[in-house]
Design a protein around this motif. Structure first.
Motif, PDB file in Angstrom:
ATOM      1  N   PHE A  62      -8.289  18.448  -7.420  1.00 41.30           N
ATOM      2  CA  PHE A  62      -7.434  17.544  -6.669  1.00 41.30           C
ATOM      3  C   PHE A  62      -6.702  18.228  -5.521  1.00 41.30           C
ATOM      4  O   PHE A  62      -6.343  19.414  -5.600  1.00 41.30           O
ATOM      5  CB  PHE A  62      -6.383  16.920  -7.601  1.00 41.30           C
ATOM      6  CG  PHE A  62      -6.940  15.836  -8.470  1.00 41.30           C
ATOM      7  CD1 PHE A  62      -7.619  16.140  -9.638  1.00 41.30           C
ATOM      8  CD2 PHE A  62      -6.806  14.501  -8.115  1.00 41.30           C
ATOM      9  CE1 PHE A  62      -8.151  15.138 -10.437  1.00 41.30           C
ATOM     10  CE2 PHE A  62      -7.324  13.495  -8.900  1.00 41.30           C
ATOM     11  CZ  PHE A  62      -8.003  13.814 -10.062  1.00 41.30           C
ATOM     12  N   GLY A  63      -6.448  17.450  -4.485  1.00 41.01           N
ATOM     13  CA  GLY A  63      -5.561  17.869  -3.420  1.00 41.01           C
ATOM     14  C   GLY A  63      -4.110  17.638  -3.817  1.00 41.01           C
ATOM     15  O   GLY A  63      -3.826  17.078  -4.881  1.00 41.01           O
ATOM     16  N   PRO A  64      -3.148  18.028  -2.957  1.00 44.76           N
ATOM     17  CA  PRO A  64      -1.723  17.922  -3.289  1.00 44.76           C
ATOM     18  C   PRO A  64      -1.155  16.508  -3.191  1.00 44.76           C
ATOM     19  O   PRO A  64      -0.053  16.257  -3.654  1.00 44.76           O
ATOM     20  CB  PRO A  64      -1.056  18.840  -2.257  1.00 44.76           C
ATOM     21  CG  PRO A  64      -1.990  18.831  -1.106  1.00 44.76           C
ATOM     22  CD  PRO A  64      -3.367  18.724  -1.676  1.00 44.76           C
ATOM     23  N   GLY A  65      -1.922  15.603  -2.593  1.00 51.75           N
ATOM     24  CA  GLY A  65      -1.455  14.220  -2.479  1.00 51.75           C
ATOM     25  C   GLY A  65      -0.762  13.934  -1.166  1.00 51.75           C
ATOM     26  O   GLY A  65      -0.194  14.831  -0.523  1.00 51.75           O
ATOM     27  N   THR A  66      -0.840  12.668  -0.761  1.00 48.54           N
ATOM     28  CA  THR A  66      -0.104  12.166   0.412  1.00 48.54           C
ATOM     29  C   THR A  66       0.748  10.996  -0.051  1.00 48.54           C
ATOM     30  O   THR A  66       0.230  10.016  -0.579  1.00 48.54           O
ATOM     31  CB  THR A  66      -1.066  11.681   1.512  1.00 48.54           C
ATOM     32  OG1 THR A  66      -1.825  12.779   2.001  1.00 48.54           O
ATOM     33  CG2 THR A  66      -0.282  11.040   2.658  1.00 48.54           C
ATOM     34  N   ARG A  67       2.051  11.137   0.148  1.00 56.12           N
ATOM     35  CA  ARG A  67       2.940  10.028  -0.206  1.00 56.12           C
ATOM     36  C   ARG A  67       3.124   9.166   1.037  1.00 56.12           C
ATOM     37  O   ARG A  67       3.741   9.583   2.007  1.00 56.12           O
ATOM     38  CB  ARG A  67       4.272  10.536  -0.730  1.00 56.12           C
ATOM     39  CG  ARG A  67       5.140   9.416  -1.295  1.00 56.12           C
ATOM     40  CD  ARG A  67       6.324   9.949  -2.080  1.00 56.12           C
ATOM     41  NE  ARG A  67       5.943  10.637  -3.302  1.00 56.12           N
ATOM     42  CZ  ARG A  67       5.618  10.041  -4.440  1.00 56.12           C
ATOM     43  NH1 ARG A  67       5.599   8.718  -4.524  1.00 56.12           N
ATOM     44  NH2 ARG A  67       5.327  10.760  -5.512  1.00 56.12           N
ATOM     45  N   LEU A  68       2.549   7.977   0.984  1.00 58.10           N
ATOM     46  CA  LEU A  68       2.571   7.057   2.114  1.00 58.10           C
ATOM     47  C   LEU A  68       3.612   5.975   1.885  1.00 58.10           C
ATOM     48  O   LEU A  68       3.632   5.338   0.827  1.00 58.10           O
ATOM     49  CB  LEU A  68       1.195   6.410   2.298  1.00 58.10           C
ATOM     50  CG  LEU A  68       1.104   5.284   3.331  1.00 58.10           C
ATOM     51  CD1 LEU A  68       1.329   5.836   4.740  1.00 58.10           C
ATOM     52  CD2 LEU A  68      -0.244   4.566   3.254  1.00 58.10           C
ATOM     53  N   GLN A  73       0.822  -1.211   0.000  1.00 58.96           N
ATOM     54  CA  GLN A  73       0.000   0.000   0.000  1.00 58.96           C
ATOM     55  C   GLN A  73       0.856   1.261   0.000  1.00 58.96           C
ATOM     56  O   GLN A  73       0.336   2.378   0.080  1.00 58.96           O
ATOM     57  CB  GLN A  73      -0.968   0.001   1.183  1.00 58.96           C
ATOM     58  CG  GLN A  73      -2.041  -1.085   1.046  1.00 58.96           C
ATOM     59  CD  GLN A  73      -2.988  -1.140   2.222  1.00 58.96           C
ATOM     60  OE1 GLN A  73      -2.556  -1.211   3.385  1.00 58.96           O
ATOM     61  NE2 GLN A  73      -4.285  -1.119   1.939  1.00 58.96           N
ATOM     62  N   THR A  74       2.161   1.087  -0.082  1.00 56.83           N
ATOM     63  CA  THR A  74       3.054   2.224  -0.281  1.00 56.83           C
ATOM     64  C   THR A  74       2.734   2.846  -1.632  1.00 56.83           C
ATOM     65  O   THR A  74       2.790   2.176  -2.665  1.00 56.83           O
ATOM     66  CB  THR A  74       4.519   1.777  -0.244  1.00 56.83           C
ATOM     67  OG1 THR A  74       4.843   1.371   1.083  1.00 56.83           O
ATOM     68  CG2 THR A  74       5.450   2.900  -0.685  1.00 56.83           C
ATOM     69  N   SER A  75       2.353   4.126  -1.614  1.00 51.96           N
ATOM     70  CA  SER A  75       1.892   4.757  -2.845  1.00 51.96           C
ATOM     71  C   SER A  75       1.660   6.245  -2.594  1.00 51.96           C
ATOM     72  O   SER A  75       1.765   6.738  -1.473  1.00 51.96           O
ATOM     73  CB  SER A  75       0.577   4.110  -3.302  1.00 51.96           C
ATOM     74  OG  SER A  75       0.164   4.595  -4.569  1.00 51.96           O
ATOM     75  N   MET A  76       1.298   6.941  -3.685  1.00 52.15           N
ATOM     76  CA  MET A  76       0.802   8.314  -3.584  1.00 52.15           C
ATOM     77  C   MET A  76      -0.719   8.239  -3.574  1.00 52.15           C
ATOM     78  O   MET A  76      -1.320   7.586  -4.440  1.00 52.15           O
ATOM     79  CB  MET A  76       1.277   9.144  -4.785  1.00 52.15           C
ATOM     80  CG  MET A  76       0.613  10.498  -4.900  1.00 52.15           C
ATOM     81  SD  MET A  76       1.167  11.672  -3.664  1.00 52.15           S
ATOM     82  CE  MET A  76       2.359  12.586  -4.643  1.00 52.15           C
ATOM     83  N   TYR A  77      -1.332   8.909  -2.603  1.00 56.54           N
ATOM     84  CA  TYR A  77      -2.786   8.915  -2.490  1.00 56.54           C
ATOM     85  C   TYR A  77      -3.301  10.319  -2.794  1.00 56.54           C
ATOM     86  O   TYR A  77      -2.865  11.300  -2.201  1.00 56.54           O
ATOM     87  CB  TYR A  77      -3.219   8.466  -1.101  1.00 56.54           C
ATOM     88  CG  TYR A  77      -2.966   6.996  -0.884  1.00 56.54           C
ATOM     89  CD1 TYR A  77      -1.725   6.557  -0.405  1.00 56.54           C
ATOM     90  CD2 TYR A  77      -3.932   6.052  -1.200  1.00 56.54           C
ATOM     91  CE1 TYR A  77      -1.470   5.199  -0.246  1.00 56.54           C
ATOM     92  CE2 TYR A  77      -3.690   4.692  -1.039  1.00 56.54           C
ATOM     93  CZ  TYR A  77      -2.454   4.288  -0.566  1.00 56.54           C
ATOM     94  OH  TYR A  77      -2.211   2.935  -0.421  1.00 56.54           O
ATOM     95  N   LEU A  78      -4.242  10.376  -3.715  1.00 57.76           N
ATOM     96  CA  LEU A  78      -4.816  11.648  -4.153  1.00 57.76           C
ATOM     97  C   LEU A  78      -6.302  11.695  -3.854  1.00 57.76           C
ATOM     98  O   LEU A  78      -7.029  10.755  -4.140  1.00 57.76           O
ATOM     99  CB  LEU A  78      -4.610  11.836  -5.660  1.00 57.76           C
ATOM    100  CG  LEU A  78      -3.165  12.034  -6.117  1.00 57.76           C
ATOM    101  CD1 LEU A  78      -3.051  11.858  -7.610  1.00 57.76           C
ATOM    102  CD2 LEU A  78      -2.671  13.415  -5.722  1.00 57.76           C
ATOM    103  N   CYS A  79      -6.721  12.813  -3.299  1.00 59.99           N
ATOM    104  CA  CYS A  79      -8.137  13.069  -3.038  1.00 59.99           C
ATOM    105  C   CYS A  79      -8.639  14.081  -4.062  1.00 59.99           C
ATOM    106  O   CYS A  79      -7.892  14.970  -4.492  1.00 59.99           O
ATOM    107  CB  CYS A  79      -8.304  13.623  -1.625  1.00 59.99           C
ATOM    108  SG  CYS A  79      -9.997  14.090  -1.207  1.00 59.99           S
ATOM    109  N   GLN A 126       3.179  17.168  -6.721  1.00 60.91           N
ATOM    110  CA  GLN A 126       1.956  17.960  -6.574  1.00 60.91           C
ATOM    111  C   GLN A 126       0.754  17.146  -7.007  1.00 60.91           C
ATOM    112  O   GLN A 126       0.885  16.052  -7.574  1.00 60.91           O
ATOM    113  CB  GLN A 126       2.044  19.242  -7.401  1.00 60.91           C
ATOM    114  CG  GLN A 126       3.117  20.216  -6.931  1.00 60.91           C
ATOM    115  CD  GLN A 126       3.044  21.526  -7.688  1.00 60.91           C
ATOM    116  OE1 GLN A 126       1.994  21.918  -8.183  1.00 60.91           O
ATOM    117  NE2 GLN A 126       4.177  22.214  -7.761  1.00 60.91           N
ATOM    118  N   GLY A 127      -0.433  17.674  -6.735  1.00 58.12           N
ATOM    119  CA  GLY A 127      -1.656  17.060  -7.221  1.00 58.12           C
ATOM    120  C   GLY A 127      -1.887  17.408  -8.685  1.00 58.12           C
ATOM    121  O   GLY A 127      -1.063  18.064  -9.320  1.00 58.12           O
ATOM    122  N   LEU A 128      -3.020  16.952  -9.215  1.00 56.33           N
ATOM    123  CA  LEU A 128      -3.343  17.234 -10.607  1.00 56.33           C
ATOM    124  C   LEU A 128      -4.079  18.565 -10.719  1.00 56.33           C
ATOM    125  O   LEU A 128      -4.896  18.897  -9.862  1.00 56.33           O
ATOM    126  CB  LEU A 128      -4.254  16.128 -11.176  1.00 56.33           C
ATOM    127  CG  LEU A 128      -3.590  14.860 -11.674  1.00 56.33           C
ATOM    128  CD1 LEU A 128      -2.966  14.073 -10.545  1.00 56.33           C
ATOM    129  CD2 LEU A 128      -4.587  14.005 -12.443  1.00 56.33           C
TER     130      LEU A 128
END
Lengths: 115, 115
Positions: A106-112, A85-91, B42-44
């Motif tokens: 889109f949000g800026p993302g969370t790199r988990l 589940q290590t990944s970049m998560y985008l909302c 960054q996000g999209l």
């Protein structure tokens, strides 16, 4: 301007931990989405929500759950984090109003990273 | 079912040269089409969109795209690129008048601008 914020830009967790990723939007959008982004695979939809307390599975829901108790907030939960589940998560969010054509913000993302 | 194909995973180009990023879609109904750009970490953000009307769509940062219904394509072009255009570009499609509010994304094209 629409603003979508995510609680963390970078997150490091251990295998088996419960992980919460938070997303907040300030434009009263009905729809909210969670994607994960991996090299070569593009964006894959995990879950989306079209109203408070409503949710639908996306293409890769296994290992994830979501919560939407308030219209502006959409949380992604990893019940027991695993290394895959290590990944970049985008909302993202979008409006149901006529004339918006499903455009997503889109949000800026969370790199988990899961160790 | 809808799908989006971005055949080029990476496009290297020299600064000030023209570039075209290809996008093809499949759908049995009318669609809305989008190009998003993602700068590093960054996000999209939305680059441009085709909803109806003129098939040539102009977006931000000097980019434009042309909708070709017969070839089911929506290629992105810029006549002269800059180093700052280095980013990943995603094509997306949405179903016109459909019940779903989702966007279907391609796998992305990394534009690498070299000096």
């Amino acid at each position: 301007d629409v603003k979508v914020t995510q609680s963390s830009r970078y997150l490091v967790k251990r295998t088996g931990e419960k992980v919460f990723l938070e997303c907040v939007q300030d434009m009263d959008h009905e729809n909210m989405f969670w994607y994960r982004q991996d090299p070569g695979l593009g964006l894959r939809l995990i879950y989306f929500s079209y109203d408070v307390k409503m949710k639908e599975k996306g293409d890769i829901p296994e290992g994830y759950s979501v919560s939407r108790e308030k219209k502006e907030r959409f949380s992604l939960i990893l019940e027991s984090a695993s290394t895959n589940q290590t990944s970049m998560y985008l909302c993202a969010s979008s409006s149901l109003l006529a004339g918006t054509y499903n455009e997503q913000f889109f949000g800026p993302g969370t790199r988990l990273t899961v160790l | 079912a809808q799908s989006v194909t971005q055949l080029d995973s990476q496009v290297p180009v020299f600064e000030e040269a023209p570039v075209e990023l290809r996008c093809n879609y499949s759908s049995s109904v009318s669609v809305y089409l989008f190009w998003y750009v993602q700068y590093p970490n960054q996000g999209l953000q939305l680059l441009l969109k085709y909803l109806s009307g003129s098939t040539l769509v102009k977006g931000i940062n000097g980019f434009e795209a042309e909708f070709n219904k017969s070839q089911t394509s929506f290629h992105l072009r810029k006549p002269s690129v800059h180093i700052s255009d280095t980013a990943e570009y995603f094509c997306a499609v949405s179903h016109y008048g459909g019940a779903t509010n989702k966007l279907i994304f391609g796998t992305g094209t990394l534009l690498a601008v070299q000096p």
